[in-house]
Design a protein around this motif. Sequence first.
Motif, PDB file in Angstrom:
ATOM      1  N   VAL A  55       0.847  -1.197   0.000  1.00 31.55           N
ATOM      2  CA  VAL A  55       0.000   0.000   0.000  1.00 31.55           C
ATOM      3  C   VAL A  55       0.882   1.247   0.000  1.00 31.55           C
ATOM      4  CG1 VAL A  55      -1.941  -1.101   1.165  1.00 31.55           C
ATOM      5  CG2 VAL A  55      -0.196   0.028   2.539  1.00 31.55           C
ATOM      6  N   ASP A  56       0.333   2.347  -0.546  1.00 29.91           N
ATOM      7  CA  ASP A  56       1.077   3.612  -0.568  1.00 29.91           C
ATOM      8  C   ASP A  56       0.760   4.429   0.687  1.00 29.91           C
ATOM      9  OD1 ASP A  56      -1.392   4.853  -0.965  1.00 29.91           O
ATOM     10  OD2 ASP A  56      -1.096   5.133  -3.123  1.00 29.91           O
ATOM     11  N   ARG A  57       1.261   5.651   0.732  1.00 26.95           N
ATOM     12  CA  ARG A  57       1.092   6.461   1.948  1.00 26.95           C
ATOM     13  C   ARG A  57      -0.366   6.824   2.205  1.00 26.95           C
ATOM     14  NH1 ARG A  57       6.019   8.008  -0.214  1.00 26.95           N
ATOM     15  NH2 ARG A  57       7.779   7.748   1.224  1.00 26.95           N
ATOM     16  N   GLU A  58      -1.183   6.821   1.141  1.00 27.65           N
ATOM     17  CA  GLU A  58      -2.617   7.114   1.304  1.00 27.65           C
ATOM     18  C   GLU A  58      -3.424   5.848   1.578  1.00 27.65           C
ATOM     19  OE1 GLU A  58      -0.872   8.841  -1.304  1.00 27.65           O
ATOM     20  OE2 GLU A  58      -0.716  10.399   0.256  1.00 27.65           O
ATOM     21  N   MET A  59      -2.733   4.731   1.826  1.00 29.05           N
ATOM     22  CA  MET A  59      -3.359   3.438   2.123  1.00 29.05           C
ATOM     23  C   MET A  59      -4.041   2.810   0.907  1.00 29.05           C
ATOM     24  SD  MET A  59      -2.678   2.683   5.288  1.00 29.05           S
ATOM     25  CE  MET A  59      -1.089   3.517   5.269  1.00 29.05           C
ATOM     26  N   ARG A  60      -3.695   3.277  -0.283  1.00 28.10           N
ATOM     27  CA  ARG A  60      -4.236   2.673  -1.505  1.00 28.10           C
ATOM     28  C   ARG A  60      -3.299   1.571  -1.981  1.00 28.10           C
ATOM     29  NH1 ARG A  60      -4.596   8.560  -4.052  1.00 28.10           N
ATOM     30  NH2 ARG A  60      -2.384   8.029  -4.004  1.00 28.10           N
ATOM     31  N   PRO A  61      -3.769   0.655  -2.833  1.00 24.18           N
ATOM     32  CA  PRO A  61      -2.867  -0.372  -3.376  1.00 24.18           C
ATOM     33  C   PRO A  61      -1.684   0.278  -4.084  1.00 24.18           C
ATOM     34  CG  PRO A  61      -5.148  -0.841  -3.945  1.00 24.18           C
ATOM     35  CD  PRO A  61      -5.143   0.522  -3.329  1.00 24.18           C
ATOM     36  N   SER A  62      -0.487  -0.253  -3.838  1.00 20.25           N
ATOM     37  CA  SER A  62       0.737   0.261  -4.468  1.00 20.25           C
ATOM     38  C   SER A  62       1.221  -0.773  -5.481  1.00 20.25           C
ATOM     39  CB  SER A  62       1.799   0.506  -3.393  1.00 20.25           C
ATOM     40  OG  SER A  62       3.004   0.947  -3.968  1.00 20.25           O
ATOM     41  N   MET A  63       1.218  -0.416  -6.761  1.00 14.98           N
ATOM     42  CA  MET A  63       1.521  -1.371  -7.831  1.00 14.98           C
ATOM     43  C   MET A  63       3.031  -1.471  -8.059  1.00 14.98           C
ATOM     44  SD  MET A  63      -1.541  -2.306  -8.403  1.00 14.98           S
ATOM     45  CE  MET A  63      -3.250  -1.743  -8.262  1.00 14.98           C
ATOM     46  N   THR A  64       3.732  -1.896  -7.013  1.00 17.81           N
ATOM     47  CA  THR A  64       5.198  -1.812  -7.023  1.00 17.81           C
ATOM     48  C   THR A  64       5.873  -3.154  -6.762  1.00 17.81           C
ATOM     49  OG1 THR A  64       5.067  -1.186  -4.674  1.00 17.81           O
ATOM     50  CG2 THR A  64       5.259   0.606  -6.274  1.00 17.81           C
ATOM     51  N   ASN A  65       5.170  -4.279  -7.008  1.00 19.06           N
ATOM     52  CA  ASN A  65       5.777  -5.556  -6.590  1.00 19.06           C
ATOM     53  C   ASN A  65       7.091  -5.837  -7.319  1.00 19.06           C
ATOM     54  OD1 ASN A  65       4.680  -6.358  -9.081  1.00 19.06           O
ATOM     55  ND2 ASN A  65       3.678  -8.188  -8.267  1.00 19.06           N
ATOM     56  N   THR A  66       7.227  -5.430  -8.577  1.00 17.67           N
ATOM     57  CA  THR A  66       8.464  -5.687  -9.322  1.00 17.67           C
ATOM     58  C   THR A  66       9.638  -4.980  -8.654  1.00 17.67           C
ATOM     59  OG1 THR A  66       7.227  -5.933 -11.372  1.00 17.67           O
ATOM     60  CG2 THR A  66       9.582  -5.539 -11.567  1.00 17.67           C
ATOM     61  N   ALA A  67       9.456  -3.705  -8.305  1.00 17.53           N
ATOM     62  CA  ALA A  67      10.530  -2.940  -7.665  1.00 17.53           C
ATOM     63  C   ALA A  67      10.886  -3.517  -6.301  1.00 17.53           C
ATOM     64  CB  ALA A  67      10.112  -1.475  -7.527  1.00 17.53           C
ATOM     65  N   VAL A  68       9.877  -3.911  -5.521  1.00 19.07           N
ATOM     66  CA  VAL A  68      10.131  -4.456  -4.182  1.00 19.07           C
ATOM     67  C   VAL A  68      10.877  -5.789  -4.288  1.00 19.07           C
ATOM     68  CG1 VAL A  68       9.053  -5.346  -2.079  1.00 19.07           C
ATOM     69  CG2 VAL A  68       8.187  -3.251  -3.131  1.00 19.07           C
ATOM     70  N   LEU A  69      10.457  -6.649  -5.213  1.00 21.83           N
ATOM     71  CA  LEU A  69      11.116  -7.949  -5.368  1.00 21.83           C
ATOM     72  C   LEU A  69      12.546  -7.796  -5.880  1.00 21.83           C
ATOM     73  CD1 LEU A  69       8.123  -9.986  -6.826  1.00 21.83           C
ATOM     74  CD2 LEU A  69       9.194 -10.330  -4.595  1.00 21.83           C
ATOM     75  N   GLU A  70      12.769  -6.848  -6.773  1.00 20.48           N
ATOM     76  CA  GLU A  70      14.145  -6.603  -7.247  1.00 20.48           C
ATOM     77  C   GLU A  70      15.024  -6.123  -6.099  1.00 20.48           C
ATOM     78  OE1 GLU A  70      13.828  -3.901 -10.512  1.00 20.48           O
ATOM     79  OE2 GLU A  70      13.210  -5.459 -11.944  1.00 20.48           O
ATOM     80  N   ALA A  71      14.468  -5.263  -5.241  1.00 22.30           N
ATOM     81  CA  ALA A  71      15.230  -4.776  -4.092  1.00 22.30           C
ATOM     82  C   ALA A  71      15.507  -5.897  -3.090  1.00 22.30           C
ATOM     83  CB  ALA A  71      14.473  -3.633  -3.415  1.00 22.30           C
ATOM     84  N   LEU A  72      14.547  -6.788  -2.919  1.00 21.72           N
ATOM     85  CA  LEU A  72      14.734  -7.906  -1.979  1.00 21.72           C
ATOM     86  C   LEU A  72      15.768  -8.900  -2.493  1.00 21.72           C
ATOM     87  CD1 LEU A  72      11.056  -8.578  -0.863  1.00 21.72           C
ATOM     88  CD2 LEU A  72      12.979  -8.239   0.694  1.00 21.72           C
ATOM     89  N   ASP A  73      15.673  -9.254  -3.771  1.00 18.57           N
ATOM     90  CA  ASP A  73      16.607 -10.205  -4.395  1.00 18.57           C
ATOM     91  C   ASP A  73      16.751 -11.461  -3.540  1.00 18.57           C
ATOM     92  OD1 ASP A  73      18.347 -11.155  -6.339  1.00 18.57           O
ATOM     93  OD2 ASP A  73      20.117 -10.259  -5.393  1.00 18.57           O
ATOM     94  N   ASP A  74      15.607 -12.039  -3.164  1.00 20.54           N
ATOM     95  CA  ASP A  74      15.575 -13.202  -2.277  1.00 20.54           C
ATOM     96  C   ASP A  74      14.569 -14.190  -2.852  1.00 20.54           C
ATOM     97  OD1 ASP A  74      15.051 -15.080  -0.287  1.00 20.54           O
ATOM     98  OD2 ASP A  74      15.051 -13.618   1.347  1.00 20.54           O
ATOM     99  N   PRO A  75      15.003 -15.424  -3.181  1.00 21.54           N
ATOM    100  CA  PRO A  75      14.088 -16.388  -3.796  1.00 21.54           C
ATOM    101  C   PRO A  75      12.925 -16.800  -2.892  1.00 21.54           C
ATOM    102  CG  PRO A  75      16.182 -17.431  -3.225  1.00 21.54           C
ATOM    103  CD  PRO A  75      16.368 -15.962  -3.035  1.00 21.54           C
ATOM    104  N   SER A  76      12.982 -16.469  -1.591  1.00 19.70           N
ATOM    105  CA  SER A  76      11.850 -16.766  -0.706  1.00 19.70           C
ATOM    106  C   SER A  76      10.644 -15.891  -1.037  1.00 19.70           C
ATOM    107  CB  SER A  76      12.238 -16.550   0.759  1.00 19.70           C
ATOM    108  OG  SER A  76      13.277 -17.428   1.131  1.00 19.70           O
ATOM    109  N   PHE A  77      10.877 -14.764  -1.715  1.00 22.19           N
ATOM    110  CA  PHE A  77       9.790 -13.868  -2.106  1.00 22.19           C
ATOM    111  C   PHE A  77       9.549 -13.995  -3.603  1.00 22.19           C
ATOM    112  CE2 PHE A  77      11.339 -11.940   1.779  1.00 22.19           C
ATOM    113  CZ  PHE A  77      10.172 -11.540   2.416  1.00 22.19           C
ATOM    114  N   THR A  78       8.284 -13.975  -3.993  1.00 21.03           N
ATOM    115  CA  THR A  78       7.959 -14.134  -5.407  1.00 21.03           C
ATOM    116  C   THR A  78       6.737 -13.287  -5.760  1.00 21.03           C
ATOM    117  OG1 THR A  78       7.498 -15.786  -7.125  1.00 21.03           O
ATOM    118  CG2 THR A  78       6.491 -16.172  -4.987  1.00 21.03           C
ATOM    119  N   THR A  79       6.438 -13.250  -7.069  1.00 16.87           N
ATOM    120  CA  THR A  79       5.294 -12.482  -7.539  1.00 16.87           C
ATOM    121  C   THR A  79       3.988 -13.174  -7.178  1.00 16.87           C
ATOM    122  OG1 THR A  79       5.385 -13.636  -9.654  1.00 16.87           O
ATOM    123  CG2 THR A  79       6.481 -11.496  -9.528  1.00 16.87           C
TER     124      THR A  79
END
Length: 500
Positions: A55-79
């Motif tokens: 979610v974003d700062r306004e509590m709305r859905p944040s369409m950022t899973n690609t960026a978050v997963l790239e930052a995590l770079d951990d196979p335990s997390f997936t799309t």
Amino acid sequence: MVMGMDLAQPFNTLDRGRYRRKVQRCLDTLARMLTDGSFSFPRKNIGLEVELNLVDREMRPSMTNTAVLEALDDPSFTTELGQHNIELNVPPRPLAGDSALQLEDDLRAYLDTAAAKARDTGSSLAMIGILPTLKHEHFDQKWLTNKARYATLNDQIFAARGERTVLAMEGVPLSGQQPERLRSYAESILPEAACTSVQLHLQVAPEEFAAHWNAAQCLAGPQIALASNSPFLLGKALWHETRIPLFLQATDTRPEELKNQGVRPRVWFGERWITSIFDLFEENVRYFPGLLPETDAEDPIEALDAGQAPKLTELRMHNGTIWRWNRPVYDVVDGLPHLRVENRVLPAGPTVVDTVANAAFFYGAQRALADAERPVWSQMSFQAAEENLYAGARRGFDAQLYWPGIGWIPPDELALRVLLPLAHEGLRRSDVSDEARERYLGIIERRCLARRTGATWQRDYVLRAQEGGLDREAALGLMLGRYLELSESGEPVHNWPVAD
């Protein structure tokens, strides 16, 4: 969600025929493996998956899973299906000893890491059954995660149904209010992405599978009533666990005429108690057309004859597009095949400790029911277990559930009188430490005494905010912000204050 390969090309009639034959060959191979004793079973391993919202700062859905997963770079997390979702797969572990305590620590560490990476993208993690700030615009197909298999799955479900998704539910009224009703449509399967859940896995020996699956089916209604966390969808107060009807409607391949004929839905409780895991895979093949009819080069029977563990790719892919609330799983790890029960009933959240408590309650009660000399499912119709699921999902603690030897009983009383003692016994038999057993089952006990779940807290908070003058949209945003603060604090939900 759905297993398998990235699929870009459309399918033709030859693909479907080839796929059907290959699935049948996989089923024949599985039958042989069950007869031959081909399965590895060194110990009862458990596993856990958690689907999360961004979610974003306004509590709305944040369409950022690609960026978050790239930052995590951990196979335990997936799309996951939607761009506002990610999934965490916690490494499997034995159930015995202090494993549950370690699971709590590990889960918190994973989520803390993910939350930090999400913050760098301007997002927060929300562990909740349905994001209450979702709007109709978030079901636009453009918000599907950019992977070919998600687009293909979307297209195949809509091609099978031939019309828009209908979302229709009658709500349970907030205290002192009128019932609310949802009537909406969607042009994609993204309403499915609104359903974020916790999936519990238990590795079992083939001869023990049927008892564990039947026990899980008996527990589904009480489980969901005690852990509901999805009361709002598209601005409406609906079921305590709205995920249950929403998932069914979001993935339904049946137009009205096929529903009227009794064609089975792909989100399915099932229709009978089983005597073998084979029963479930055989039903899958008999009743459900392939949605993603992709085949690989393996001949599973030749692989088995060569002393290898066959991948059974098509059977597993097919199983991944039939969303049973308790799903059979065939898997191969380090070259060894094994079987698991995947429990898909629970919503995500509200906290890490509530999640682990829900898991401990399930594993303990499931073990005790599976070991019982006179199985509870021999005293209870399958239909009664299914009706319990829907009653628990709809009304939470206010449901009336059926239990053999008792009759109709509220879920909190059923847990306190029958299921919690069983869960203690099952965890003791599973060699779970006294500290872990008492910590997590104590949380379930206190939740029952307080009659407070994530759903009751959300409903009470929103009602109070509206009584204070906010409209529904503002009340939901305020509630979600407070939910995230309390969730991060780590206090189990039965201790959460409604008034600030």
